[in-house]
Design a protein around this motif. Structure first.
Motif, PDB file in Angstrom:
ATOM      1  N   ILE A 286      28.440  84.996  36.285  1.00  0.00           N
ATOM      2  CA  ILE A 286      29.004  85.311  34.971  1.00  0.00           C
ATOM      3  C   ILE A 286      29.308  83.992  34.263  1.00  0.00           C
ATOM      4  O   ILE A 286      30.087  83.175  34.758  1.00  0.00           O
ATOM      5  CB  ILE A 286      30.293  86.150  35.114  1.00  0.00           C
ATOM      6  N   ILE A 287      28.638  83.793  33.139  1.00  0.00           N
ATOM      7  CA  ILE A 287      28.883  82.556  32.379  1.00  0.00           C
ATOM      8  C   ILE A 287      29.678  82.937  31.134  1.00  0.00           C
ATOM      9  O   ILE A 287      29.208  83.681  30.280  1.00  0.00           O
ATOM     10  CB  ILE A 287      27.561  81.878  31.969  1.00  0.00           C
ATOM     11  N   SER A 288      30.887  82.456  31.072  1.00  0.00           N
ATOM     12  CA  SER A 288      31.705  82.744  29.892  1.00  0.00           C
ATOM     13  C   SER A 288      32.123  81.437  29.239  1.00  0.00           C
ATOM     14  O   SER A 288      31.725  80.361  29.679  1.00  0.00           O
ATOM     15  CB  SER A 288      32.925  83.570  30.293  1.00  0.00           C
ATOM     16  N   ASP A 289      32.930  81.543  28.200  1.00  0.00           N
ATOM     17  CA  ASP A 289      33.344  80.360  27.442  1.00  0.00           C
ATOM     18  C   ASP A 289      34.006  79.295  28.300  1.00  0.00           C
ATOM     19  O   ASP A 289      33.866  78.110  28.053  1.00  0.00           O
ATOM     20  CB  ASP A 289      34.376  80.759  26.361  1.00  0.00           C
ATOM     21  N   ASP A 290      34.775  79.740  29.305  1.00  0.00           N
ATOM     22  CA  ASP A 290      35.604  78.768  30.008  1.00  0.00           C
ATOM     23  C   ASP A 290      35.248  78.555  31.484  1.00  0.00           C
ATOM     24  O   ASP A 290      35.855  77.711  32.139  1.00  0.00           O
ATOM     25  CB  ASP A 290      37.083  79.154  29.876  1.00  0.00           C
ATOM     26  N   ALA A 291      34.305  79.347  32.013  1.00  0.00           N
ATOM     27  CA  ALA A 291      33.989  79.167  33.432  1.00  0.00           C
ATOM     28  C   ALA A 291      32.644  79.783  33.807  1.00  0.00           C
ATOM     29  O   ALA A 291      32.134  80.676  33.134  1.00  0.00           O
ATOM     30  CB  ALA A 291      35.081  79.786  34.298  1.00  0.00           C
ATOM     31  N   ILE A 292      32.111  79.266  34.915  1.00  0.00           N
ATOM     32  CA  ILE A 292      30.956  79.903  35.544  1.00  0.00           C
ATOM     33  C   ILE A 292      31.503  80.555  36.816  1.00  0.00           C
ATOM     34  O   ILE A 292      32.089  79.874  37.664  1.00  0.00           O
ATOM     35  CB  ILE A 292      29.880  78.861  35.919  1.00  0.00           C
ATOM     36  N   THR A 293      31.356  81.865  36.914  1.00  0.00           N
ATOM     37  CA  THR A 293      31.872  82.584  38.072  1.00  0.00           C
ATOM     38  C   THR A 293      30.694  83.101  38.886  1.00  0.00           C
ATOM     39  O   THR A 293      29.772  83.701  38.335  1.00  0.00           O
ATOM     40  CB  THR A 293      32.749  83.766  37.625  1.00  0.00           C
TER      41      THR A 293
END
Lengths: 145, 469
Positions: A66-73
């Motif tokens: 999951i790539i979001s604004d604040d992290a890659i999970t």
């Protein structure tokens, strides 16, 4: 906050030579997103170690990124044997890999320690006989850096 | 952005281009698209490797370089023959045969790139020894390799050996020596490289690691090769002793030649752009362990396999080995070349994020999400009919504003089928004797207009016209 990007990869448990395909695919997408190369490197190495672990110990599994604004999970879920002693497994050099796996250059007991070292957060959920889910996070600061 | 940075020597000969998909499928950086029946090279994606020149069945991809007549632009012209030039000739027993022929062809002097290569080898050995803890190092002699790393592998830029390419070192020494010998001004002296590849043509105009190259012009081995033949005298008593390079320097023309001069044991030498891409991916992922040096040559077989050579690269490799069999190992040393100011790079090579989708991370994230949605809509055949190499690249082009979904013939086909179905539904009412309402009538006309436009956009190449050409 924008919509996160979600990628799911099925990891084949049979084939060592294919391990690394998923991390490579994520790495190339992160480059297109303009993510800082240090964060890309951390993600690619941690995910590759995770992929290898799934192939060696758990006959494959699924990785969700999951790539979001604040992290890659990264969520690595398998239906393998589980990890009986997490503390031991986290020690550098500790390995339960079979000799034939070690002869291929894998199973040096650096997988989990490296995953921890190259990520900002790591959580292990494991149930003996049912499987393991490892969640790793690499933080992204403002504008993907 | 500095436009000079992405200068390239691989060009399209538009009249020869048939708009087929061979080049787009073989381009290692996906830098080519076919639009309106003609190929287009995207400057900032192209690394000038010349692979498309090799794969175009219609010879529509060409390399631009200088004609030999450039020697007339200078009062004194020095030829810098690449060692791969020697490997073009059969039964060459002595490099002096080629060097003497270059003088007869009109050059005032020669300086072998292989001589400078031995200095680069010496400097590399020293640099590696002093910086062992930063290994592995990647060779920086092939400009296409540097350009590839510059756009695709930012984390590997720091691994490039910060040492000038042999041809650059040769150019600097040759100019300094010519100035000393003739008393001429630097601009009156022409330093002309005889090159195996177009990549070095671009390098001379837009160098990497330094601001300005000392090479004035670049001519092609394939042009010079036949011109030298009548001047080649094999009688050794008539030859001026000009050659001053050994096995290490001349060996640089082959894949593996550079590492042979480094005397390191843990190395990897890869040639061919596709193989190189794989090695760089693995290096980036830290999957290759214990390496001291990585030699990479964009062309199959190394420089001897460049697109401006004539001989088969593998035969050329054997010829080089035969030629150097009885040569001393090395005949050039840094201490004997005081005219060379510095063999190291003066500038850093910087990452060029040309493949980044948006200008900011947030924008890129949103664009990537659109790319994924579009890619899912396409059939995933990577057929190339849209003019982009893969379904994913078409999606990227659309998101960048350079293409439309209708460029995919499968999307277009289903659009056409849908429009036909709607037209059919409306006209069935008419057939059944019911009059169309004004609204339905307008809709029908709109569908027909759209269908006509879709069909027109098919853009099937006109075969009859092509045959006449």
């Amino acid at each position: 906050m924008g919509e996160p990007l979600i990628y799911t990869y099925d990891i084949d448990g049979e084939d060592f030579t294919r391990a690394g395909e998923a991390s490579s695919s994520v790495k190339n997408r992160l480059k297109m997103l303009g993510v800082d190369s240090a964060a890309i490197r951390k993600t690619a190495i941690a995910m590759y170690e995770g992929e290898i672990n799934m192939v060696i110990h758990a006959d494959g599994g699924t990785i969700t990124v999951i790539i979001s604004d604040d992290a890659i999970t990264m969520v690595l879920a398998d239906r393998g044997p589980g990890i009986p002693d997490i503390e031991k497994a986290m020690q550098e050099g500790y390995s339960t890999a079979r000799p034939e796996v070690r002869s291929l250059g894998f199973g040096a007991g650096m997988g989990l320690p490296n995953m921890k070292r190259f990520t900002d957060e790591m959580k292990i959920d494991t149930v003996i006989g049912q499987g393991t889910t490892i969640t790793m996070k690499v933080y992204l600061h403002s504008d993907g850096l | 952005m500095d436009s000079n940075k992405f200068i390239r020597s691989v060009r399209l000969r538009e009249s020869a281009c048939r708009g087929c998909i061979n080049c787009i499928k073989n381009c290692p950086t996906q830098a080519i698209r076919v639009h309106n029946g003609k190929a287009h090279i995207i400057d900032k994606f192209c690394i000038d490797c010349g692979r498309c020149i090799r794969y175009c069945p219609h010879h529509a991809k060409i390399a631009v370089y200088d004609p030999l007549s450039v020697i007339n632009d200078f009062k004194y012209a020095v030829a810098l023959p690449a060692p791969s030039l020697y490997a073009q000739y059969n039964n060459l027993a002595n490099v002096d045969i080629v060097l003497n022929a270059l003088l007869k062809l009109g050059f005032d002097d020669v300086y072998e790139v292989s001589a400078a290569a031995e200095l680069v080898s010496e400097a590399s050995r020293e640099y590696i020894r002093e910086h062992m803890d930063e290994a592995p190092f990647i060779s920086s002699a092939c400009p296409s390799v540097i350009r590839l790393i510059r756009v695709k592998f930012p984390s590997l830029i720091s691994r490039l050996l910060p040492i000038k390419a042999p041809v650059e070192v040769a150019a600097e020494i040759a100019r300094a020596r010519a100035m000393k010998k003739t008393g001429l001004k630097p601009e009156e002296i022409g330093i002309i490289f005889i090159s195996p590849c177009p990549s070095k043509v671009s390098y001379a105009k837009a160098p990497l690691g330094i601001e300005k190259s000392s090479i004035d012009n670049v001519v092609a081995i394939k042009d010079i090769y036949p011109l030298l033949l009548p001047h080649m005298k094999h009688d050794e008593s008539q030859l001026k002793p000009l050659s001053h390079s050994g096995r290490i320097g001349i060996g640089w023309s082959n894949a593996g030649g550079e590492v042979a001069g480094l005397l390191v044991e843990n190395y990897l030498a890869a040639d061919g752009i596709v193989n190189i891409l794989r090695v760089l991916e693995q290096l980036e992922d830290e999957k290759l362990h214990g390496l001291t040096f990585v030699e990479l040559n964009a062309c199959d077989g190394g420089c001897a396999g460049g697109t401006l050579t004539v001989e088969n690269a593998y035969i050329a490799a054997t010829k080089t080995k035969r030629l150097t069999k009885y040569q001393p190992v090395s005949r050039n040393h840094l201490s004997e070349n005081p005219e060379l100011q510095s063999i190291y790079w003066a500038d850093d090579v910087e990452y060029e994020p040309v493949f980044r989708l948006g200008n900011t991370f947030k924008e890129s994230l949103r664009m990537m999400s659109d790319v994924e949605k579009l890619t899912a809509m396409f059939p995933g055949l990577d057929c190339g009919s849209c003019g982009a190499p893969t379904c994913q690249t078409l999606a990227e082009d659309i998101v960048r504003g350079d293409a439309t979904p209708n460029d995919c013939i499968y999307v277009l086909r289903s659009n056409i089928a849908e429009l036909s179905r709607r037209i059919n539904d409306l006209t069935e009412n008419v057939t059944a004797g019911k009059a169309l309402s004004a609204e339905e009538d307008e809709l029908l006309h709109r569908y027909i207009r759209e269908l006509t436009a879709d069909l027109a956009s098919f853009g099937v190449p006109d075969k009859t016209k092509q045959r006449k050409e």
